[in-house]
Design an enzyme around this catalytic site. Sequence first.
Site, PDB file in Angstrom:
ATOM      1  N   HIS A  50       3.136  -8.190  -2.803  1.00  0.00           N
ATOM      2  CA  HIS A  50       1.629  -9.020  -3.388  1.00  0.00           C
ATOM      3  C   HIS A  50       1.639  -8.567  -5.233  1.00  0.00           C
ATOM      4  O   HIS A  50       0.780  -7.228  -5.442  1.00  0.00           O
ATOM      5  CB  HIS A  50       0.575  -8.651  -3.134  1.00  0.00           C
ATOM      6  CG  HIS A  50      -1.094  -9.674  -4.015  1.00  0.00           C
ATOM      7  ND1 HIS A  50      -1.882 -10.308  -3.208  1.00  0.00           N
ATOM      8  CD2 HIS A  50      -0.881 -10.138  -5.043  1.00  0.00           C
ATOM      9  CE1 HIS A  50      -2.909  -9.885  -4.116  1.00  0.00           C
ATOM     10  NE2 HIS A  50      -1.730 -10.453  -5.137  1.00  0.00           N
ATOM     11  N   HIS A  92       1.127  -1.318   0.014  1.00  0.00           N
ATOM     12  CA  HIS A  92      -0.204  -0.133   0.105  1.00  0.00           C
ATOM     13  C   HIS A  92       0.738   1.183  -0.010  1.00  0.00           C
ATOM     14  O   HIS A  92       0.305   2.286  -0.021  1.00  0.00           O
ATOM     15  CB  HIS A  92      -1.265  -0.012   0.972  1.00  0.00           C
ATOM     16  CG  HIS A  92      -1.651  -1.090   0.966  1.00  0.00           C
ATOM     17  ND1 HIS A  92      -2.582  -1.253  -0.324  1.00  0.00           N
ATOM     18  CD2 HIS A  92      -2.496  -2.275   1.249  1.00  0.00           C
ATOM     19  CE1 HIS A  92      -3.115  -2.265  -0.322  1.00  0.00           C
ATOM     20  NE2 HIS A  92      -3.040  -3.128   0.700  1.00  0.00           N
ATOM     21  N   THR A 119      -7.167  -9.309  -0.957  1.00  0.00           N
ATOM     22  CA  THR A 119      -7.107 -10.963  -1.161  1.00  0.00           C
ATOM     23  C   THR A 119      -8.526 -11.702   0.325  1.00  0.00           C
ATOM     24  O   THR A 119      -8.636 -11.378   1.214  1.00  0.00           O
ATOM     25  CB  THR A 119      -5.998 -11.678  -0.652  1.00  0.00           C
ATOM     26  OG1 THR A 119      -4.920 -10.856  -1.073  1.00  0.00           O
ATOM     27  CG2 THR A 119      -6.396 -12.883  -0.499  1.00  0.00           C
ATOM     28  N   ARG A 140      -2.364  -3.090  -9.548  1.00  0.00           N
ATOM     29  CA  ARG A 140      -2.124  -2.042  -9.202  1.00  0.00           C
ATOM     30  C   ARG A 140      -2.029  -1.526  -7.869  1.00  0.00           C
ATOM     31  O   ARG A 140      -1.726  -0.244  -7.711  1.00  0.00           O
ATOM     32  CB  ARG A 140      -3.623  -2.364  -8.054  1.00  0.00           C
ATOM     33  CG  ARG A 140      -4.070  -3.058  -6.970  1.00  0.00           C
ATOM     34  CD  ARG A 140      -5.097  -3.310  -6.697  1.00  0.00           C
ATOM     35  NE  ARG A 140      -6.461  -4.749  -7.070  1.00  0.00           N
ATOM     36  CZ  ARG A 140      -6.649  -5.509  -6.723  1.00  0.00           C
ATOM     37  NH1 ARG A 140      -7.461  -5.007  -5.504  1.00  0.00           N
ATOM     38  NH2 ARG A 140      -7.607  -6.106  -7.551  1.00  0.00           N
ATOM     39  N   HIS A 157      -3.529 -11.258   7.310  1.00  0.00           N
ATOM     40  CA  HIS A 157      -4.309 -10.665   6.847  1.00  0.00           C
ATOM     41  C   HIS A 157      -4.819  -9.470   7.945  1.00  0.00           C
ATOM     42  O   HIS A 157      -5.748 -10.005   8.828  1.00  0.00           O
ATOM     43  CB  HIS A 157      -5.404 -10.938   5.989  1.00  0.00           C
ATOM     44  CG  HIS A 157      -6.153 -10.477   4.942  1.00  0.00           C
ATOM     45  ND1 HIS A 157      -7.210  -9.808   5.222  1.00  0.00           N
ATOM     46  CD2 HIS A 157      -5.736 -10.330   3.439  1.00  0.00           C
ATOM     47  CE1 HIS A 157      -6.801  -8.900   3.726  1.00  0.00           C
ATOM     48  NE2 HIS A 157      -6.628  -9.248   3.419  1.00  0.00           N
TER      49      HIS A 157
HETATM   50  N1  PXP Z   1      -0.840 -11.972   3.991  1.00  0.00           N
HETATM   51  C1  PXP Z   1      -1.715 -12.731   2.739  1.00  0.00           C
HETATM   52  C2  PXP Z   1      -1.408 -13.607   2.342  1.00  0.00           C
HETATM   53  C3  PXP Z   1      -2.219 -11.279   2.044  1.00  0.00           C
HETATM   54  O1  PXP Z   1      -2.825 -11.440   0.579  1.00  0.00           O
HETATM   55  C4  PXP Z   1      -1.736 -10.050   3.092  1.00  0.00           C
HETATM   56  C5  PXP Z   1      -2.723  -8.806   2.113  1.00  0.00           C
HETATM   57  O2  PXP Z   1      -1.825  -8.002   0.825  1.00  0.00           O
HETATM   58  C6  PXP Z   1      -1.614  -9.969   4.094  1.00  0.00           C
HETATM   59  C7  PXP Z   1      -1.216 -10.781   4.496  1.00  0.00           C
HETATM   60  C8  PXP Z   1      -1.213  -8.708   4.720  1.00  0.00           C
HETATM   61  O3  PXP Z   1      -3.064  -8.137   5.079  1.00  0.00           O
HETATM   62  P1  PXP Z   1      -2.942  -6.521   5.836  1.00  0.00           P
HETATM   63  O4  PXP Z   1      -2.354  -5.741   4.864  1.00  0.00           O
HETATM   64  O5  PXP Z   1      -4.464  -6.766   5.468  1.00  0.00           O
HETATM   65  O6  PXP Z   1      -1.912  -6.591   6.487  1.00  0.00           O
END
Ligand code: PXP
Length: 267
Positions: free
Chosen positions: A65, A32, A123, A71, A213
């Site tokens: 990712h 991000h 995701t 994006r 996540h």
């Molecule tokens: N793990 C995986 C497999 C993910 O796809 C993501 C999001 O890209 C994350 C962890 C991290 O999630 P967050 O950005 O919500 O902390």
Amino acid sequence: MGKPSSRSGTFKQGLAVVSATGHLRLGVNVDHVATVRNARGGAHPDPVRAALLAAEAGADGITAHLREDRRHISDGDIERLMSQLRVPLNLEMAATDEMLKIALRYKPHAVCLVPEKREERTTEGGLDVAGQHNHLAPYVRELAGAGIRVSLFIEAELSQLDASKSLGAPVVELHTGLYCETPVGPARAKQLKRLEVAAAHAAKIGLECHAGHGLGFDTVEPIAAIPTLAELNIGHFLVGEAIFVGFAPAIARMRAIMDAARAGLST
Ligand code: PXP
């Protein structure tokens, strides 16, 4: 992710030995930072600069990712992360031929296979490893054959863990999104229990277990206290918090909460 080598692409690691007092690795996801950069189409803020800062601030590794629609993270970002990072890179990607080619070209320390839908904001769920065995098998085989540590991003379901094991992936990452989104109370406790049971099962069947996540300061502590987890991957919250306190202090505080949760396990 373990001990870094001179270049993330040459970093190798065997199955981690995880104990109740073991160091819980923090993988910082820089997607991000790229989202903000791409909002204006220029070069600032640079996710690679953020990754280098994160490593200095206590991240054990960096996660990025590369989405089919590019994006946020771009191919060029992956190339620069591979050449500049001194901690391991965990490349999240969908199981597609395009992504496989890219992973085999750069050979990051780890690849985390994730489900990907064009229209989703992030995701949304875990991989259906049980249902997609035949589709995923060649990807796991080719990535592992190239010396890349493969993990599968799954829901905390025993059937998905067993299917991951039978596919030959050494690592799974449990989706913590539902746990984070559930209001505090019995329903949240139920989601936590689900993750605890899954992480215990992973250890029992010989899988290294990661989680991630949606984690933030308010949700990470009980997850970090799960003794059989080896790594947490956290991005969106840290990048958001950086607006208020700075990226390095946000990472340092996350690291401190995780370490305190682990220290609690040993007392
Ligand atoms: N793990 C995986 C497999 C993910 O796809 C993501 C999001 O890209 C994350 C962890 C991290 O999630 P967050 O950005 O919500 O902390």
